[in-house]
Design an enzyme around this catalytic site. Sequence first.
Site, PDB file in Angstrom:
ATOM      1  CG  ASP A  45      -0.324   0.226   2.529  1.00 28.59           C
ATOM      2  OD1 ASP A  45       0.926   0.329   2.611  1.00 28.59           O
ATOM      3  OD2 ASP A  45      -1.064   0.326   3.524  1.00 28.59           O
TER       4      ASP A  45
ATOM      5  CB  CYS B 176       0.871  -2.283   4.800  1.00 29.46           C
ATOM      6  SG  CYS B 176       0.578  -3.189   6.324  1.00 29.46           S
TER       7      CYS B 176
ATOM      8  CB  THR C 282       1.985  -2.129  11.176  1.00 28.06           C
ATOM      9  OG1 THR C 282       0.762  -2.647  10.631  1.00 28.06           O
ATOM     10  CG2 THR C 282       1.775  -0.741  11.767  1.00 28.06           C
TER      11      THR C 282
ATOM     12  CG  HIS D  18      10.131 -24.622  12.144  1.00 32.70           C
ATOM     13  ND1 HIS D  18      10.346 -24.322  13.471  1.00 32.70           N
ATOM     14  CD2 HIS D  18      11.281 -25.198  11.698  1.00 32.70           C
ATOM     15  CE1 HIS D  18      11.559 -24.715  13.817  1.00 32.70           C
ATOM     16  NE2 HIS D  18      12.155 -25.239  12.749  1.00 32.70           N
TER      17      HIS D  18
ATOM     18  CG  HIS E  55       8.667 -28.518  10.736  1.00 33.62           C
ATOM     19  ND1 HIS E  55       8.448 -27.981  11.987  1.00 33.62           N
ATOM     20  CD2 HIS E  55       9.986 -28.820  10.682  1.00 33.62           C
ATOM     21  CE1 HIS E  55       9.585 -27.942  12.661  1.00 33.62           C
ATOM     22  NE2 HIS E  55      10.530 -28.450  11.890  1.00 33.62           N
TER      23      HIS E  55
END
Length: 149
Positions: A8, A65, A67, A98, A133
Amino acid sequence: MKIAIGSDHGGFPLKEMIKEHLQQKDIEIKDFGTDSEASCNYADFAEAVGEAVVSGTYDKGILICGTGIGISIAANKIPGIRCALVGDCFSAKATRQHNDTNVLALGARVIGSGLALEIVDAWLGTEFEGGRHQLRIDKITEIEKKYCR
Protein backbone atom coordinates in the site's frame (compact mmCIF):
# COMPACT_ATOMS: atom_id res chain seq x y z
CA MET A 1 12.37 -18.06 -8.72
CA LYS A 2 9.42 -15.79 -9.48
CA ILE A 3 8.27 -13.32 -6.82
CA ALA A 4 5.00 -11.36 -6.67
CA ILE A 5 5.31 -8.12 -4.71
CA GLY A 6 2.81 -5.53 -3.55
CA SER A 7 2.31 -2.75 -1.05
CA ASP A 8 0.00 0.00 0.00
CA HIS A 9 1.07 3.64 0.17
CA GLY A 10 2.82 3.16 3.53
CA GLY A 11 4.97 0.38 2.12
CA PHE A 12 5.60 1.89 -1.30
CA PRO A 13 9.14 3.30 -0.73
CA LEU A 14 10.33 0.05 0.88
CA LYS A 15 8.73 -2.00 -1.90
CA GLU A 16 10.72 -0.02 -4.47
CA MET A 17 13.96 -0.75 -2.55
CA ILE A 18 13.15 -4.45 -2.32
CA LYS A 19 12.33 -4.60 -6.03
CA GLU A 20 15.70 -3.07 -6.91
CA HIS A 21 17.46 -5.45 -4.50
CA LEU A 22 15.80 -8.51 -6.07
CA GLN A 23 16.43 -7.29 -9.62
CA GLN A 24 20.15 -6.96 -8.79
CA LYS A 25 20.04 -10.66 -7.83
CA ASP A 26 18.35 -11.52 -11.17
CA ILE A 27 15.18 -12.64 -9.42
CA GLU A 28 12.08 -12.30 -11.58
CA ILE A 29 9.45 -10.10 -9.94
CA LYS A 30 6.06 -8.71 -10.78
CA ASP A 31 4.84 -5.60 -9.02
CA PHE A 32 1.11 -5.77 -8.27
CA GLY A 33 1.03 -2.19 -6.98
CA THR A 34 0.62 0.37 -5.64
CA ASP A 35 2.57 2.78 -7.79
CA SER A 36 2.74 5.82 -5.50
CA GLU A 37 2.38 7.06 -1.94
CA ALA A 38 -1.23 8.13 -2.55
CA SER A 39 -3.59 6.62 0.01
CA CYS A 40 -4.97 3.21 -1.01
CA ASN A 41 -6.30 -0.05 0.45
CA TYR A 42 -3.74 -2.71 1.42
CA ALA A 43 -6.31 -5.50 1.02
CA ASP A 44 -6.38 -5.00 -2.76
CA PHE A 45 -2.66 -5.70 -3.06
CA ALA A 46 -2.73 -8.58 -0.58
CA GLU A 47 -5.42 -10.21 -2.68
CA ALA A 48 -3.59 -9.70 -5.97
CA VAL A 49 -0.29 -11.07 -4.67
CA GLY A 50 -1.99 -13.92 -2.81
CA GLU A 51 -3.92 -15.02 -5.88
CA ALA A 52 -0.74 -14.93 -7.97
CA VAL A 53 1.02 -17.21 -5.48
CA VAL A 54 -1.89 -19.62 -4.94
CA SER A 55 -2.37 -19.99 -8.70
CA GLY A 56 1.24 -21.09 -9.04
CA THR A 57 2.11 -18.26 -11.41
CA TYR A 58 4.57 -16.97 -8.79
CA ASP A 59 6.60 -19.03 -6.32
CA LYS A 60 6.36 -16.63 -3.40
CA GLY A 61 5.02 -13.21 -2.51
CA ILE A 62 6.21 -10.20 -0.54
CA LEU A 63 3.77 -7.66 0.91
CA ILE A 64 4.51 -4.38 2.65
CA CYS A 65 2.32 -1.89 4.49
CA GLY A 66 3.01 0.52 7.34
CA THR A 67 3.05 -2.12 10.07
CA GLY A 68 2.65 -5.29 8.00
CA ILE A 69 -0.29 -6.27 10.16
CA GLY A 70 -3.25 -5.38 7.97
CA ILE A 71 -1.73 -6.65 4.75
CA SER A 72 -0.78 -9.98 6.37
CA ILE A 73 -4.27 -10.45 7.81
CA ALA A 74 -5.80 -9.79 4.38
CA ALA A 75 -3.40 -12.19 2.64
CA ASN A 76 -4.13 -14.97 5.12
CA LYS A 77 -7.82 -14.88 4.17
CA ILE A 78 -6.89 -16.49 0.85
CA PRO A 79 -7.00 -20.30 1.07
CA GLY A 80 -3.53 -21.68 0.50
CA ILE A 81 -1.67 -18.59 1.63
CA ARG A 82 0.59 -18.84 4.66
CA CYS A 83 1.73 -15.27 5.20
CA ALA A 84 4.00 -14.33 8.08
CA LEU A 85 4.71 -10.85 9.36
CA VAL A 86 8.43 -10.84 10.12
CA GLY A 87 10.66 -8.30 11.85
CA ASP A 88 13.91 -10.23 12.31
CA CYS A 89 16.10 -12.68 10.40
CA PHE A 90 15.67 -15.58 12.84
CA SER A 91 11.90 -15.49 12.37
CA ALA A 92 12.30 -15.17 8.60
CA LYS A 93 14.27 -18.41 8.52
CA ALA A 94 12.05 -20.20 11.04
CA THR A 95 8.84 -19.33 9.23
CA ARG A 96 10.21 -20.90 6.06
CA GLN A 97 11.77 -23.93 7.78
CA HIS A 98 8.80 -24.75 10.00
CA ASN A 99 5.74 -23.10 8.46
CA ASP A 100 6.52 -23.23 4.74
CA THR A 101 5.31 -19.66 4.38
CA ASN A 102 4.68 -18.58 0.83
CA VAL A 103 4.16 -14.87 1.50
CA LEU A 104 6.34 -12.56 3.59
CA ALA A 105 4.85 -9.41 5.15
CA LEU A 106 6.94 -6.47 6.30
CA GLY A 107 6.14 -3.30 8.22
CA ALA A 108 7.84 -0.36 6.51
CA ARG A 109 7.26 1.96 9.48
CA VAL A 110 8.53 -0.65 11.94
CA ILE A 111 11.83 -1.88 10.47
CA GLY A 112 14.58 -0.10 8.60
CA SER A 113 15.35 -0.76 4.97
CA GLY A 114 18.67 -2.48 5.70
CA LEU A 115 17.03 -4.98 8.03
CA ALA A 116 14.16 -5.45 5.58
CA LEU A 117 16.59 -6.49 2.83
CA GLU A 118 18.35 -8.90 5.21
CA ILE A 119 14.96 -10.41 6.14
CA VAL A 120 14.02 -10.82 2.48
CA ASP A 121 17.34 -12.57 1.76
CA ALA A 122 17.01 -14.84 4.79
CA TRP A 123 13.42 -15.73 3.91
CA LEU A 124 14.11 -16.40 0.23
CA GLY A 125 17.27 -18.34 1.03
CA THR A 126 15.66 -20.77 3.47
CA GLU A 127 13.95 -24.02 2.50
CA PHE A 128 11.05 -25.80 4.20
CA GLU A 129 12.31 -28.70 6.35
CA GLY A 130 9.24 -30.91 5.90
CA GLY A 131 9.06 -33.93 8.20
CA ARG A 132 7.18 -33.25 11.41
CA HIS A 133 6.53 -29.72 10.20
CA GLN A 134 4.55 -31.05 7.21
CA LEU A 135 2.12 -32.68 9.64
CA ARG A 136 1.49 -29.25 11.17
CA ILE A 137 1.00 -27.63 7.77
CA ASP A 138 -1.49 -30.39 6.94
CA LYS A 139 -3.43 -29.56 10.11
CA ILE A 140 -3.50 -25.89 9.16
CA THR A 141 -4.83 -26.88 5.74
CA GLU A 142 -7.54 -28.99 7.39
CA ILE A 143 -8.65 -26.01 9.50
CA GLU A 144 -8.66 -23.83 6.40
CA LYS A 145 -10.84 -26.29 4.49
CA LYS A 146 -13.24 -26.56 7.42
CA TYR A 147 -13.92 -22.83 7.56
CA CYS A 148 -13.49 -21.81 3.89
CA ARG A 149 -16.49 -22.99 1.98
